[in-house]
Every structure is written in C-alpha cells, then in structure tokens.
Design a protein around this motif. Sequence first.
Motif, short mmCIF file in Angstrom:
data_model
loop_
_atom_site.label_atom_id
_atom_site.label_comp_id
_atom_site.label_asym_id
_atom_site.label_seq_id
_atom_site.Cartn_x
_atom_site.Cartn_y
_atom_site.Cartn_z
N ALA A 178 -10.16 -32.02 -25.13
CA ALA A 178 -10.16 -32.49 -26.52
C ALA A 178 -9.75 -33.95 -26.58
O ALA A 178 -10.36 -34.77 -27.28
CB ALA A 178 -9.24 -31.63 -27.38
N SER A 179 -8.71 -34.30 -25.84
CA SER A 179 -8.22 -35.68 -25.81
C SER A 179 -9.30 -36.63 -25.28
O SER A 179 -9.48 -37.73 -25.80
CB SER A 179 -6.96 -35.77 -24.95
N SER A 180 -10.03 -36.20 -24.26
CA SER A 180 -11.09 -37.04 -23.69
C SER A 180 -12.20 -37.31 -24.70
O SER A 180 -12.90 -38.33 -24.62
CB SER A 180 -11.69 -36.36 -22.45
N ALA A 181 -12.35 -36.40 -25.67
CA ALA A 181 -13.38 -36.56 -26.70
C ALA A 181 -12.85 -37.28 -27.93
O ALA A 181 -13.58 -37.47 -28.91
CB ALA A 181 -13.93 -35.19 -27.11
N GLY A 182 -11.58 -37.70 -27.90
CA GLY A 182 -11.01 -38.43 -29.03
C GLY A 182 -10.31 -37.56 -30.05
O GLY A 182 -9.92 -38.04 -31.11
N ILE A 183 -10.14 -36.26 -29.74
CA ILE A 183 -9.47 -35.34 -30.66
C ILE A 183 -8.01 -35.19 -30.23
O ILE A 183 -7.72 -34.81 -29.10
CB ILE A 183 -10.17 -33.97 -30.68
N LYS A 184 -7.12 -35.48 -31.15
CA LYS A 184 -5.69 -35.52 -30.85
C LYS A 184 -5.06 -34.13 -30.95
O LYS A 184 -5.32 -33.39 -31.89
CB LYS A 184 -5.01 -36.46 -31.84
N THR A 185 -4.24 -33.76 -29.96
CA THR A 185 -3.46 -32.53 -30.06
C THR A 185 -2.29 -32.80 -30.99
O THR A 185 -1.41 -33.61 -30.68
CB THR A 185 -2.95 -32.08 -28.68
N ILE A 186 -2.29 -32.13 -32.15
CA ILE A 186 -1.26 -32.40 -33.16
C ILE A 186 -0.15 -31.35 -33.13
O ILE A 186 0.86 -31.49 -33.82
CB ILE A 186 -1.88 -32.47 -34.57
N GLY A 187 -0.33 -30.29 -32.33
CA GLY A 187 0.71 -29.28 -32.24
C GLY A 187 0.28 -28.07 -31.45
O GLY A 187 -0.82 -28.00 -30.90
N THR A 188 1.19 -27.10 -31.40
CA THR A 188 0.93 -25.83 -30.72
C THR A 188 1.36 -24.70 -31.66
O THR A 188 2.05 -24.93 -32.66
CB THR A 188 1.73 -25.72 -29.42
N TYR A 189 0.93 -23.46 -31.31
CA TYR A 189 1.43 -22.34 -32.10
C TYR A 189 1.75 -21.15 -31.22
O TYR A 189 1.25 -21.00 -30.10
CB TYR A 189 0.45 -21.97 -33.21
N HIS A 190 2.64 -20.29 -31.75
CA HIS A 190 3.07 -19.07 -31.09
C HIS A 190 2.65 -17.89 -31.95
O HIS A 190 2.89 -17.88 -33.16
CB HIS A 190 4.59 -19.08 -30.92
N TYR A 191 2.03 -16.88 -31.34
CA TYR A 191 1.64 -15.67 -32.07
C TYR A 191 2.83 -14.73 -32.08
O TYR A 191 3.27 -14.23 -31.05
CB TYR A 191 0.43 -15.01 -31.42
N TYR A 192 3.34 -14.47 -33.29
CA TYR A 192 4.61 -13.76 -33.45
C TYR A 192 4.42 -12.24 -33.51
O TYR A 192 3.55 -11.74 -34.22
CB TYR A 192 5.29 -14.24 -34.74
N LYS A 193 5.28 -11.52 -32.74
CA LYS A 193 5.18 -10.05 -32.67
C LYS A 193 6.45 -9.35 -33.18
O LYS A 193 6.55 -8.12 -33.08
CB LYS A 193 4.93 -9.62 -31.22
N GLY A 194 7.42 -10.12 -33.70
CA GLY A 194 8.59 -9.48 -34.29
C GLY A 194 9.87 -9.60 -33.50
O GLY A 194 10.88 -8.98 -33.85
N GLY A 195 9.89 -10.42 -32.47
CA GLY A 195 11.06 -10.51 -31.60
C GLY A 195 12.10 -11.53 -32.00
O GLY A 195 13.09 -11.71 -31.28
N GLY A 196 11.90 -12.23 -33.10
CA GLY A 196 12.90 -13.19 -33.57
C GLY A 196 13.24 -14.27 -32.57
O GLY A 196 12.36 -14.92 -31.99
N ALA A 197 14.54 -14.45 -32.32
CA ALA A 197 15.02 -15.53 -31.45
C ALA A 197 14.52 -15.39 -30.02
O ALA A 197 14.29 -16.39 -29.33
CB ALA A 197 16.55 -15.57 -31.47
N SER A 198 14.34 -14.16 -29.54
CA SER A 198 13.89 -13.98 -28.15
C SER A 198 12.48 -14.54 -27.95
O SER A 198 12.18 -15.14 -26.91
CB SER A 198 13.93 -12.50 -27.77
N GLU A 199 11.62 -14.37 -28.95
CA GLU A 199 10.27 -14.94 -28.85
C GLU A 199 10.33 -16.46 -28.92
O GLU A 199 9.59 -17.17 -28.23
CB GLU A 199 9.37 -14.40 -29.95
N ALA A 200 11.22 -16.98 -29.75
CA ALA A 200 11.37 -18.44 -29.85
C ALA A 200 11.85 -19.03 -28.54
O ALA A 200 11.43 -20.12 -28.14
CB ALA A 200 12.34 -18.78 -30.98
N GLN A 201 12.75 -18.32 -27.85
CA GLN A 201 13.24 -18.80 -26.56
C GLN A 201 12.11 -18.88 -25.54
O GLN A 201 12.03 -19.83 -24.76
CB GLN A 201 14.35 -17.87 -26.03
N TYR A 202 11.23 -17.89 -25.55
CA TYR A 202 10.09 -17.92 -24.63
C TYR A 202 9.14 -19.06 -24.98
O TYR A 202 8.68 -19.81 -24.10
CB TYR A 202 9.35 -16.59 -24.67
N TYR A 203 8.85 -19.21 -26.28
CA TYR A 203 8.00 -20.31 -26.76
C TYR A 203 8.60 -21.65 -26.35
O TYR A 203 7.91 -22.53 -25.80
CB TYR A 203 7.88 -20.20 -28.27
#
Length: 312
Positions: A178-203
């Motif tokens: 994407a970057s090579s084509a001029g498209i900027k990575t503006i962020g990432t996302y995490h698919y949430y399954k209900g684990g609260g802080a434990s999922e955030a730690q993995y992310y």
Amino acid sequence: MIDKTIDDFKVGNKYQFINDFVAPTEWLQVTELGLDLVTPTNSTIKIGDINMNLSAYLNKKIKQTKNLQKKISLLSALTASQASTIAKQANTLETLNNTLETLSGSYSDLFDQVSDIVSGNSLWSSGTIFVDLSSNNGSMSVSDFTSLYSAGVRGLIDKLTENTNYTNDLFDSQTANASSAGIKTIGTYHYYKGGGASEAQYYLSQLQAKSIDKSLIVACDVEDSSLSTSEGELNTELAAFFKVLTDAGYVNTCLYASSSWFDSRFSSSLAKYTWKAAWGSTRPSSCSAWQYTDVFNGLSLDASKSYNKVFL
C-alpha cells in the motif's frame, strides 16, 4: 460570534457553518478571501460546497502568492512616497505598516503551504476515502493498491490481531505494498472477542513487535455475536482494553462497530474517535469516520470516509 479575524481562515479549509435561519448546519469550504487593505473589517470570505482538488488548490495558492507580492510592492512604494509627510500622516502610515506586516505574514504562510504541497505532503479534506483490510482480503500487489489509489483511496487501516492468539500474517505485505502505491497506513485494528485487558495486552505486544508508531490509530472492532449484551459489562471490558493502550502511549484510540451498536450496546465515549459502519445509508451522526460500503471499485472491500484529520 466566533471571535475570529480574516487571517484565521485559510482558503481550501472547511469550517462549520451554523445558521438555522439560512440552512442546516454543514461544513463549507472557503474558496476565496477578499482582503480590504484600507478597511480590514470590510474584508470578505467566499464559501461554497464544492471541494477543491489538489491541483485547483495549488493553482489558487500560487495566484494568491503572486497577488500578495504585488500588494507588498505597492504598499512599500506608497510607504516610501509618504516619508516626506510622515508628521502629518502618522496615523495613515502606521495603519499601512501594520497592514504590510500582516500581508508579509500571510505571504510567508502561503509560501510554506505551497512548498508543503509541492514536496508531496498529503492534503486532507473531509470525506477522504480510506479502506480497511484483513487476511480475508488475501495478498494484494502494488498494482492492486495503485488501482485503489487511482480510485481515490488515500489511507489504510489493517487488521493486526484478534483475541489473544491471532496475528494477521499478511499485515507486513499489505501495508508495504500500500505504501509503495502512495496509500498511507493510518492505523491498525484488533478484532475483539470479550477478553478485556488480556486482549489489549496481546494487541499491544504485536504493536510493539512491529514498531507501530504511537501516533497512529489503534481501533477496537466490536461486532462479534458472542459479546456481552449488558451495556455496563461491555463498557467495563472496553474501558480496561483501552486503558492498556493509552498507558503504553497509544492515545489515538478508536471504537469501530455498526451504527446501531453505538446506539445501544456501549458508550461511544470510551475511545477518542468513533468509526461507524452504516452501508448504503446516510452518514451517521457524530462520527469521526463512516464505513459506507463493503463493495469498492468492483471489489469486496470495505471503504470509509474520513471526518477527522487523524484518519489520513
């Protein structure tokens, strides 16, 4: 009413127009500034609802720069010609000098803006398109992303993790191509399954492992059918999730979900930004970004519109 001067407004930028007696509240773009050098309070602002593209914006800035240069030259000559009568026209000369300083500052600002544009810096405007990807989209080549860029895509949010045991194995190639084509990575996302802080730690561990810049968006995708139907319980989980990220310095937090979930399942104030999905409908109220379709440029691809500069 808004305590601004003419110099606070910039051609090409959009400002919120609020006058219920004239029209509904909307964002309008400043297309022209008319400076009255003798009576600054008579200066005018022209607004319209037509977005200026980069070329039009650049041409207007260049023309304004040339006009300012001419005005500065004329004012300099006028100031010199009145030197012999400075005692009688002190007030007029002071006004001219003040105006000259203002114009010189405006010229400097315009020069910097034009330089930024020429050097390739991004020009954000409300409604700029970005896409979000996951491994479900498969491998995408630079050519694929070049086609998306030609169709108006300027940003990418890529899925990084899910639950506490999954990382997108296509993340590196998708963001690099994407970057090579001029498209900027503006962020990432995490698919949430209900684990609260434990999922955030993995992310967080994967964000750090890939040296993701802390200024980028960190979004939590809240849509899984297994999540708690208790608003209070889900709010507690998500608050714990985002606290892990903000404590680590990732402050541009974002909640992603369908527009209806924002209305009933959790509080939209848990994150700094809101990214709402509402396909084939009008833009949801009070959102930082709107995912408006899952089919873009003939592909099965989610596309969104940006309503905050952080999304570009």
